[in-house]
Design a protein around this motif. Structure first.
Motif, PDB file in Angstrom:
ATOM      1  N   GLU A  59      -6.625  -8.090  21.018  1.00 41.06           N
ATOM      2  CA  GLU A  59      -5.665  -8.663  21.955  1.00 41.06           C
ATOM      3  C   GLU A  59      -4.631  -7.605  22.314  1.00 41.06           C
ATOM      4  OE1 GLU A  59      -3.658 -12.234  20.675  1.00 41.06           O
ATOM      5  OE2 GLU A  59      -2.629 -12.463  22.615  1.00 41.06           O
ATOM      6  N   ASN A 117      -2.904 -11.543  27.914  1.00 40.64           N
ATOM      7  CA  ASN A 117      -2.223 -12.832  28.073  1.00 40.64           C
ATOM      8  C   ASN A 117      -1.753 -12.997  29.513  1.00 40.64           C
ATOM      9  OD1 ASN A 117      -1.822 -14.006  25.175  1.00 40.64           O
ATOM     10  ND2 ASN A 117      -1.361 -11.815  24.999  1.00 40.64           N
ATOM     11  N   GLU A 149      -6.265 -14.790  28.192  1.00 44.58           N
ATOM     12  CA  GLU A 149      -5.710 -15.844  27.340  1.00 44.58           C
ATOM     13  C   GLU A 149      -4.640 -16.605  28.122  1.00 44.58           C
ATOM     14  OE1 GLU A 149      -4.429 -14.595  23.465  1.00 44.58           O
ATOM     15  OE2 GLU A 149      -6.391 -13.728  22.978  1.00 44.58           O
ATOM     16  N   ASP A 179      -4.950 -20.318  24.451  1.00 45.74           N
ATOM     17  CA  ASP A 179      -4.075 -19.769  23.409  1.00 45.74           C
ATOM     18  C   ASP A 179      -3.193 -20.859  22.796  1.00 45.74           C
ATOM     19  OD1 ASP A 179      -2.934 -17.773  21.899  1.00 45.74           O
ATOM     20  OD2 ASP A 179      -2.231 -16.593  23.596  1.00 45.74           O
ATOM     21  N   LYS A 200      -8.064 -20.722  20.665  1.00 47.14           N
ATOM     22  CA  LYS A 200      -7.326 -19.985  19.653  1.00 47.14           C
ATOM     23  C   LYS A 200      -6.415 -20.969  18.922  1.00 47.14           C
ATOM     24  CE  LYS A 200      -6.184 -15.697  20.016  1.00 47.14           C
ATOM     25  NZ  LYS A 200      -5.460 -14.462  20.406  1.00 47.14           N
TER      26      LYS A 200
HETATM   27 MG    MG Z   1      -2.448 -14.545  23.130  1.00 48.10          MG
END
Ligand code: MG
Ligand code: C2E
Ligand code: MG
Ligand code: MG
Length: 294
Positions: A59, A117, A149, A179, A200
């Motif tokens: 990530e 993200n 995400e 997420d 997640k």
């Molecule tokens: Mg994230």
């Protein structure tokens, strides 16, 4: 908390609020300057298969060092979102991630999919899907090279334009992860409407997974999330895994992938590569990004 200050700003200015608004404005000014001077960085945190420890992804996480001071994303991302700076920052994250993947590949390293993200606001402005797909194409990278995400808050978009954007990314082959799962407030029916492949599990559940007082354990919740993910054919990533007992419990519960300090903290690109990326052996062991290339 910061949002509340912004929302109330027009109505009443108590001294505390004035102080907060001033603080926020100075943070915004500093952030604007940091963006202009290219002072933001991307760090990378490994994601590994729970049982084998094999690297499955990473990530990309923003870092801002204002001189000696480290300002955490949880402080400056909301400021970036409210001020609109997130558009520019978000595009930079896409470009930096792609450039980084190309640099690693040039060094003959096997690069797993890198997750970035995306804030809800990035979906309102213009076509983020077009931006991402265009940059990947220009770089000559497969769409499986990156992952997006998003949190449940993308669903607050009344126009549903965000979901259309996610569908476009998904249809093109960019994997989407939901997420902080379990912390939102929306109904579960969205899980079927969203084009996601990965859940997640939020780190608050992982923190309370293995406790001295089993009555407050989040184990039943995690077990339920695993069962639901399985029946919807979703991959599950546990974030915030800090201890070996947590890892063992997650393995027993059938969680595919873990991310957390136990495996590694977010690191600058160079250190991340040194510690976690291995040489790709052409012909024998292609980069994971190549395998999934349509
Ligand atoms: Mg994230
Ligand atoms: P997130 O996307 O849920 O990222 C995971 C957060 O958990 C990261 O915090 C990571 O450093 C932290 N973390 C990872 N493993 C552990 C662990 O074992 N224990 C604990 N306590 N924490 C762990 P970070 O880097 O501070 O980022 C916070 C949030 O800021 C992110 O949460 C994400 O929502 C946002 N953010 C970060 N980078 C970006 C970005 O490039 N764009 C956008 N829109 N948001 C970003
Ligand atoms: Mg998260
Ligand atoms: Mg988060």
């Amino acid at each position: 908390e910061a949002k509340a200050a912004g929302g109330n700003a027009i109505r009443s200015h108590t001294p505390v609020m004035n102080e907060r608004i001033t603080f926020r404005m100075s943070l915004e000014t500093k952030l604007r300057r940091a963006v202009a001077k290219n002072q933001l960085q991307l760090y990378f945190q490994p994601q590994v298969a729970t049982a084998s420890g094999r690297l499955t992804g990473a990530e990309a996480l923003l870092r801002w060092h204002d001189g000696e001071k480290f300002i955490p994303p949880d402080h400056f991302i909301p400021v970036a979102e409210d001020s609109g700076l997130i558009i520019q920052i978000g595009e930079w994250v896409v470009e930096r991630t792609i450039a980084q993947i190309l640099e690693w590949r040039a060094l003959n390293l096997a690069v797993p999919p890198i997750a970035i993200n995306l804030s809800p606001r990035q979906f309102w402005h213009s076509s983020i899907s077009t931006f991402i797909l265009e940059r990947l194409r220009q770089a000559g990278l497969p769409t499986s090279a990156i992952k997006a995400e998003v949190t449940e808050s993308v669903l607050l978009d009344a126009e549903n334009a965000s979901i259309e954007e996610l569908r476009r990314l998904h249809a093109a082959g960019v994997m989407i992860a939901l997420d902080d799962f379990g912390t939102g407030y929306s109904s579960l029916s969205y899980l079927q409407r969203l084009p996601i492949g990965t859940l997640k599990i939020d780190k608050s559940f992982i923190k309370d997974l293995v406790l001295d007082e089993p009555t407050s354990s989040s184990e039943p919740m995690v077990r339920a999330i695993m069962a639901m993910a399985k029946s919807l054919s979703l991959e599950v990533v546990a974030e915030g895994v800090e201890t070996q007992p947590q890892r063992r419990e997650l393995e027993a519960l059938g969680c595919d992938v873990i991310q957390g300090y136990l495996i590694g903290r977010p690191l600058p690109a160079g250190e991340f590569a040194e510690k976690f990326l291995s040489r790709s052996r052409p012909g024998k062991d292609p980069a994971p990004a190549d395998i999934a290339c349509p």
